[in-house]
Scaffold this motif. Sequence first.
Motif, PDB file in Angstrom:
ATOM      1  N   SER A  83     -21.957  34.250  -1.846  1.00 34.86           N
ATOM      2  CA  SER A  83     -21.007  33.476  -2.105  1.00 34.86           C
ATOM      3  C   SER A  83     -20.726  32.423  -1.050  1.00 34.86           C
ATOM      4  O   SER A  83     -20.464  32.724   0.091  1.00 34.86           O
ATOM      5  CB  SER A  83     -19.564  34.203  -2.359  1.00 34.86           C
ATOM      6  N   ASP A  84     -20.380  31.064  -1.641  1.00 33.13           N
ATOM      7  CA  ASP A  84     -19.818  30.091  -0.590  1.00 33.13           C
ATOM      8  C   ASP A  84     -18.509  30.269  -0.257  1.00 33.13           C
ATOM      9  O   ASP A  84     -17.923  29.270   0.467  1.00 33.13           O
ATOM     10  CB  ASP A  84     -20.490  28.661  -1.276  1.00 33.13           C
ATOM     11  N   LYS A  85     -17.641  30.989  -0.744  1.00 31.20           N
ATOM     12  CA  LYS A  85     -16.413  31.010  -0.346  1.00 31.20           C
ATOM     13  C   LYS A  85     -16.354  31.960   0.920  1.00 31.20           C
ATOM     14  O   LYS A  85     -15.400  31.957   1.627  1.00 31.20           O
ATOM     15  CB  LYS A  85     -15.544  31.841  -1.457  1.00 31.20           C
ATOM     16  N   LEU A  86     -17.661  32.575   1.355  1.00 27.26           N
ATOM     17  CA  LEU A  86     -17.467  33.564   2.530  1.00 27.26           C
ATOM     18  C   LEU A  86     -18.221  32.984   3.648  1.00 27.26           C
ATOM     19  O   LEU A  86     -18.256  33.392   4.791  1.00 27.26           O
ATOM     20  CB  LEU A  86     -18.041  34.870   2.258  1.00 27.26           C
ATOM     21  N   MET A  87     -18.805  31.614   3.460  1.00 30.81           N
ATOM     22  CA  MET A  87     -19.625  31.125   4.527  1.00 30.81           C
ATOM     23  C   MET A  87     -19.457  29.712   4.373  1.00 30.81           C
ATOM     24  O   MET A  87     -19.342  28.832   3.148  1.00 30.81           O
ATOM     25  CB  MET A  87     -21.155  31.162   4.378  1.00 30.81           C
ATOM     26  N   PRO A  88     -19.516  28.840   5.461  1.00 33.44           N
ATOM     27  CA  PRO A  88     -19.550  27.493   5.628  1.00 33.44           C
ATOM     28  C   PRO A  88     -20.769  26.779   4.793  1.00 33.44           C
ATOM     29  O   PRO A  88     -21.887  27.543   4.767  1.00 33.44           O
ATOM     30  CB  PRO A  88     -19.392  26.927   7.058  1.00 33.44           C
ATOM     31  N   ALA A  89     -20.485  25.571   4.258  1.00 30.69           N
ATOM     32  CA  ALA A  89     -21.481  24.801   3.584  1.00 30.69           C
ATOM     33  C   ALA A  89     -22.577  24.380   4.474  1.00 30.69           C
ATOM     34  O   ALA A  89     -23.792  24.438   4.169  1.00 30.69           O
ATOM     35  CB  ALA A  89     -21.176  24.129   2.684  1.00 30.69           C
ATOM     36  N   ASP A  90     -22.123  23.935   5.474  1.00 36.59           N
ATOM     37  CA  ASP A  90     -23.161  22.985   6.590  1.00 36.59           C
ATOM     38  C   ASP A  90     -24.064  24.219   7.337  1.00 36.59           C
ATOM     39  O   ASP A  90     -23.499  25.272   7.965  1.00 36.59           O
ATOM     40  CB  ASP A  90     -22.352  22.148   7.398  1.00 36.59           C
ATOM     41  N   GLY A  91     -25.045  23.688   7.927  1.00 36.82           N
ATOM     42  CA  GLY A  91     -25.814  24.500   8.875  1.00 36.82           C
ATOM     43  C   GLY A  91     -25.182  24.746  10.248  1.00 36.82           C
ATOM     44  O   GLY A  91     -25.415  26.121  10.290  1.00 36.82           O
ATOM     45  N   ARG A  92     -24.519  24.039  10.750  1.00 41.12           N
ATOM     46  CA  ARG A  92     -23.817  24.411  11.838  1.00 41.12           C
ATOM     47  C   ARG A  92     -22.699  25.414  11.765  1.00 41.12           C
ATOM     48  O   ARG A  92     -22.527  26.412  12.498  1.00 41.12           O
ATOM     49  CB  ARG A  92     -23.224  23.208  12.650  1.00 41.12           C
ATOM     50  N   GLY A  93     -22.081  25.328  10.583  1.00 39.47           N
ATOM     51  CA  GLY A  93     -20.917  26.173  10.372  1.00 39.47           C
ATOM     52  C   GLY A  93     -21.271  27.501  10.057  1.00 39.47           C
ATOM     53  O   GLY A  93     -20.788  28.535  10.579  1.00 39.47           O
ATOM     54  N   ARG A  94     -22.495  27.892   9.294  1.00 36.52           N
ATOM     55  CA  ARG A  94     -22.958  28.962   8.988  1.00 36.52           C
ATOM     56  C   ARG A  94     -23.600  29.634  10.288  1.00 36.52           C
ATOM     57  O   ARG A  94     -23.272  30.855  10.421  1.00 36.52           O
ATOM     58  CB  ARG A  94     -24.231  28.767   8.208  1.00 36.52           C
ATOM     59  N   SER A  95     -24.203  28.852  11.132  1.00 35.31           N
ATOM     60  CA  SER A  95     -24.484  29.333  12.379  1.00 35.31           C
ATOM     61  C   SER A  95     -23.559  29.846  13.277  1.00 35.31           C
ATOM     62  O   SER A  95     -23.532  31.190  13.609  1.00 35.31           O
ATOM     63  CB  SER A  95     -25.600  28.459  13.129  1.00 35.31           C
ATOM     64  N   ASP A  96     -22.401  29.140  13.219  1.00 36.88           N
ATOM     65  CA  ASP A  96     -20.962  29.604  13.726  1.00 36.88           C
ATOM     66  C   ASP A  96     -20.688  31.036  13.546  1.00 36.88           C
ATOM     67  O   ASP A  96     -20.010  31.774  14.080  1.00 36.88           O
ATOM     68  CB  ASP A  96     -19.989  28.378  13.893  1.00 36.88           C
ATOM     69  N   ALA A  97     -20.787  31.081  11.893  1.00 37.32           N
ATOM     70  CA  ALA A  97     -20.010  32.104  11.306  1.00 37.32           C
ATOM     71  C   ALA A  97     -21.034  33.404  11.864  1.00 37.32           C
ATOM     72  O   ALA A  97     -20.103  34.518  12.064  1.00 37.32           O
ATOM     73  CB  ALA A  97     -20.070  32.026   9.946  1.00 37.32           C
ATOM     74  N   LYS A  98     -22.125  33.208  11.804  1.00 36.63           N
ATOM     75  CA  LYS A  98     -22.940  34.319  12.117  1.00 36.63           C
ATOM     76  C   LYS A  98     -22.596  34.680  13.748  1.00 36.63           C
ATOM     77  O   LYS A  98     -22.810  35.937  13.909  1.00 36.63           O
ATOM     78  CB  LYS A  98     -24.334  33.816  11.890  1.00 36.63           C
ATOM     79  N   GLU A  99     -22.699  33.728  14.631  1.00 37.54           N
ATOM     80  CA  GLU A  99     -22.263  34.207  15.984  1.00 37.54           C
ATOM     81  C   GLU A  99     -21.160  35.037  16.276  1.00 37.54           C
ATOM     82  O   GLU A  99     -21.142  35.980  16.862  1.00 37.54           O
ATOM     83  CB  GLU A  99     -22.423  32.734  16.707  1.00 37.54           C
ATOM     84  N   TRP A 100     -19.934  34.469  15.348  1.00 36.47           N
ATOM     85  CA  TRP A 100     -18.770  35.070  15.758  1.00 36.47           C
ATOM     86  C   TRP A 100     -18.582  36.394  14.935  1.00 36.47           C
ATOM     87  O   TRP A 100     -17.981  37.388  15.360  1.00 36.47           O
ATOM     88  CB  TRP A 100     -17.782  34.188  15.122  1.00 36.47           C
TER      89      TRP A 100
END
Length: 212
Positions: A83-100
């Motif tokens: 679901s794109d409601k749970l992760m940012p759409a851009d690559g940097r945002g997705r990486s940040d979400a995984k890091e945090w």
Amino acid sequence: MADLVLTTYDWVPEMPRGFVRDLRVRWALEEADLPYRVASTPFRDRKPEHFLHQPFGQVPWLMDGDLSIFESGAILLHLGELSDKLMPADGRGRSDAKEWLFAAIASVEAASQPWSFFMFSGDTEETPMRKFFDSFLEARLKHMETVLAGREWLAGTFSIADILMADVLRLVDRFDGLAAHPACRDYVARATARPAFVKAHADQMAHFAAAD
């Protein structure tokens, strides 16, 4: 998509209710509006099948068709891919979400969980070990206060990272451990005011109460 099946205990004592980790998965599923149902596994008499899905005899685990996933962080990552409601759409945002997401588990919960054991037990004796865990948690909260003072959500938009981090900090807040950290406290309040959390929490409480 076939319904996802979330398995949690059939019952738990009153103290951990509202904090059992199936809540993180319920919350994510509600945020994403993904179809799911909840199944139960015995709390008191854990069967071999339980350990096939969760080798430590804990909960939750998630079934997605033939795929069985345990550990709340791993489940959240899986749902983030659905679901794109749970992760940012851009690559940097997705990486940040995984890091945090991993920071919530490996850096913050690693400090908050042993501290919470003292709090749940009512152990207030000022032993060297208790002082160590107090200072360990305080150091982590100090860093999170700096981070959260400058942003609404960890990866720009609300994500699985916020579900996990807010739930970790929520347990600290239960014992007033965020009193000196207003940005952390406000972050928890912001996250838990979301309708998906409110429903997930109420559903978990009702699930365990029904087995009393």
